[in-house]
Write a protein that holds these residues in place. Structure first.
Motif, PDB file in Angstrom:
ATOM      1  N   ARG A  74      35.717  56.765 -51.765  1.00  0.00           N
ATOM      2  CA  ARG A  74      34.531  57.161 -52.555  1.00  0.00           C
ATOM      3  C   ARG A  74      34.119  58.590 -52.239  1.00  0.00           C
ATOM      4  NH1 ARG A  74      29.720  52.969 -52.716  1.00  0.00           N
ATOM      5  NH2 ARG A  74      29.123  54.261 -54.476  1.00  0.00           N
ATOM      6  N   ALA A  75      34.197  58.947 -50.962  1.00  0.00           N
ATOM      7  CA  ALA A  75      33.783  60.298 -50.557  1.00  0.00           C
ATOM      8  C   ALA A  75      34.730  61.366 -51.104  1.00  0.00           C
ATOM      9  CB  ALA A  75      33.714  60.381 -49.034  1.00  0.00           C
ATOM     10  N   ALA A  76      35.978  60.993 -51.386  1.00  0.00           N
ATOM     11  CA  ALA A  76      36.962  61.963 -51.868  1.00  0.00           C
ATOM     12  C   ALA A  76      36.841  62.236 -53.369  1.00  0.00           C
ATOM     13  CB  ALA A  76      38.374  61.466 -51.558  1.00  0.00           C
ATOM     14  N   LEU A  77      36.047  61.450 -54.060  1.00  0.00           N
ATOM     15  CA  LEU A  77      35.911  61.648 -55.506  1.00  0.00           C
ATOM     16  C   LEU A  77      35.253  62.985 -55.808  1.00  0.00           C
ATOM     17  CD1 LEU A  77      34.744  58.082 -56.576  1.00  0.00           C
ATOM     18  CD2 LEU A  77      37.002  59.108 -56.953  1.00  0.00           C
ATOM     19  N   ASP A  78      35.801  63.700 -56.769  1.00  0.00           N
ATOM     20  CA  ASP A  78      35.247  64.984 -57.208  1.00  0.00           C
ATOM     21  C   ASP A  78      34.493  64.730 -58.512  1.00  0.00           C
ATOM     22  OD1 ASP A  78      34.698  67.517 -58.198  1.00  0.00           O
ATOM     23  OD2 ASP A  78      36.642  68.335 -57.615  1.00  0.00           O
ATOM     24  N   HIS A  79      33.184  64.548 -58.391  1.00  0.00           N
ATOM     25  CA  HIS A  79      32.366  64.201 -59.559  1.00  0.00           C
ATOM     26  C   HIS A  79      32.227  65.358 -60.543  1.00  0.00           C
ATOM     27  CE1 HIS A  79      31.165  60.145 -58.374  1.00  0.00           C
ATOM     28  NE2 HIS A  79      31.239  60.609 -57.145  1.00  0.00           N
ATOM     29  N   ARG A  81      34.704  67.841 -61.197  1.00  0.00           N
ATOM     30  CA  ARG A  81      35.954  67.983 -61.954  1.00  0.00           C
ATOM     31  C   ARG A  81      36.413  66.670 -62.567  1.00  0.00           C
ATOM     32  NH1 ARG A  81      39.757  71.031 -57.887  1.00  0.00           N
ATOM     33  NH2 ARG A  81      41.246  69.761 -59.013  1.00  0.00           N
ATOM     34  N   GLY A  82      36.073  65.548 -61.921  1.00  0.00           N
ATOM     35  CA  GLY A  82      36.545  64.254 -62.388  1.00  0.00           C
ATOM     36  C   GLY A  82      35.683  63.601 -63.442  1.00  0.00           C
ATOM     37  N   ALA A  83      34.443  64.041 -63.557  1.00  0.00           N
ATOM     38  CA  ALA A  83      33.481  63.550 -64.562  1.00  0.00           C
ATOM     39  C   ALA A  83      33.528  62.038 -64.730  1.00  0.00           C
ATOM     40  CB  ALA A  83      33.677  64.279 -65.877  1.00  0.00           C
ATOM     41  N   ASP A  84      33.886  61.574 -65.929  1.00  0.00           N
ATOM     42  CA  ASP A  84      33.825  60.143 -66.256  1.00  0.00           C
ATOM     43  C   ASP A  84      34.730  59.294 -65.367  1.00  0.00           C
ATOM     44  OD1 ASP A  84      31.956  60.547 -68.233  1.00  0.00           O
ATOM     45  OD2 ASP A  84      33.420  60.577 -69.871  1.00  0.00           O
ATOM     46  N   ILE A  85      35.956  59.755 -65.125  1.00  0.00           N
ATOM     47  CA  ILE A  85      36.880  58.958 -64.322  1.00  0.00           C
ATOM     48  C   ILE A  85      36.373  58.827 -62.890  1.00  0.00           C
ATOM     49  CG2 ILE A  85      38.437  60.843 -63.684  1.00  0.00           C
ATOM     50  CD1 ILE A  85      39.594  57.323 -64.579  1.00  0.00           C
ATOM     51  N   ALA A  86      35.794  59.883 -62.335  1.00  0.00           N
ATOM     52  CA  ALA A  86      35.238  59.819 -60.979  1.00  0.00           C
ATOM     53  C   ALA A  86      34.067  58.841 -60.942  1.00  0.00           C
ATOM     54  CB  ALA A  86      34.796  61.203 -60.517  1.00  0.00           C
ATOM     55  N   HIS A  87      33.239  58.860 -61.961  1.00  0.00           N
ATOM     56  CA  HIS A  87      32.104  57.932 -62.024  1.00  0.00           C
ATOM     57  C   HIS A  87      32.596  56.484 -62.123  1.00  0.00           C
ATOM     58  CE1 HIS A  87      28.158  56.340 -62.867  1.00  0.00           C
ATOM     59  NE2 HIS A  87      28.646  55.766 -63.964  1.00  0.00           N
ATOM     60  N   GLN A  88      33.605  56.253 -62.948  1.00  0.00           N
ATOM     61  CA  GLN A  88      34.144  54.898 -63.101  1.00  0.00           C
ATOM     62  C   GLN A  88      34.807  54.412 -61.811  1.00  0.00           C
ATOM     63  OE1 GLN A  88      36.645  55.213 -66.552  1.00  0.00           O
ATOM     64  NE2 GLN A  88      34.913  55.356 -67.955  1.00  0.00           N
ATOM     65  N   LEU A  89      35.546  55.291 -61.153  1.00  0.00           N
ATOM     66  CA  LEU A  89      36.165  54.921 -59.881  1.00  0.00           C
ATOM     67  C   LEU A  89      35.109  54.647 -58.816  1.00  0.00           C
ATOM     68  CD1 LEU A  89      39.265  57.273 -59.653  1.00  0.00           C
ATOM     69  CD2 LEU A  89      39.282  54.762 -59.671  1.00  0.00           C
TER      70      LEU A  89
END
Length: 138
Positions: A74-79, A81-89
Motif C-alpha cells: 500500500r505504501a508503494a502505491l503512487d497515487h 501517477r497511478g490515479a484510478d488504478i492506485a486508488h483501486q489497488l
C-alpha cells in the motif's frame, strides 16, 4: 550429524544478508515482486500454523503478511501517477488486510484463502507486466 548451537543463527544471518543483498540490487518492479512473495509466504506459513494449532506462530505470520500489505504494497502505491488504478489497488489491499485480520481473530481459513488468492492474482498480473520480461517469450 549434529549441529552446533550457533549453526542456526549463522544460517539465519547468511539468509538475511542474501535477502538484503537481493533487495539492494533489485529494481523497483522486483522489489514489489519480493513484497508479494513475502506476503504470500507468510500467509502459507500462517495456514500451516493454524492447521497445527500453533496460535501464537499463526498470529505472528499473519502480522507479518499484514505489515507487508500495509507498509509495503500500500505504501508503494503512487497515487499521483497511478490515479484510478492506485486508488483501486489501495482499496483492494485494505480489503485483503481486513480479511487477514478476520482470519487471525477467528482462525478463519476461508478468509486466509481469500487473502492469498487475491494477492496471488495481483502478483501474477504484476509479474506479467515486468519491464524485464521478454514480450516474445511464451
Amino acid at each position: 550429524m549434529t549441529s552446533s548451537p550457533g549453526h542456526g543463527r549463522g544460517a539465519y544471518a547468511y539468509a538475511r544478508i542474501g535477502i538484503e543483498t537481493s533487495a539492494m540490487s533489485a529494481s523497483p518492479h522486483q522489489l514489489i515482486v519480493m513484497l508479494f512473495d513475502g506476503a504470500l509466504m507468510s500467509i502459507r506459513t500462517a495456514r500451516l500454523h493454524l492447521e497445527e494449532g500453533h496460535t501464537t506462530a499463526k498470529g505472528e505470520a499473519i502480522a507479518k503478511a499484514l505489515d507487508i500489505v500495509n507498509s509495503g504494497l500500500r505504501a508503494a502505491l503512487d497515487h499521483e501517477r497511478g490515479a484510478d488504478i492506485a486508488h483501486q489497488l489501495d482499496s483492494l489491499y485494505e480489503y485483503i488486510a481486513r480479511r487477514l485480520i478476520v482470519a487471525n481473530l477467528n482462525n478463519d481459513t476461508v478468509a486466509l484463502d481469500e487473502a492469498e488468492h487475491l494477492l496471488e492474482t495481483i502478483a501474477s498480473a504484476w509479474r506479467e507486466i515486468s519491464p524485464d520480461r521478454d514480450p516474445h517469450a511464451s
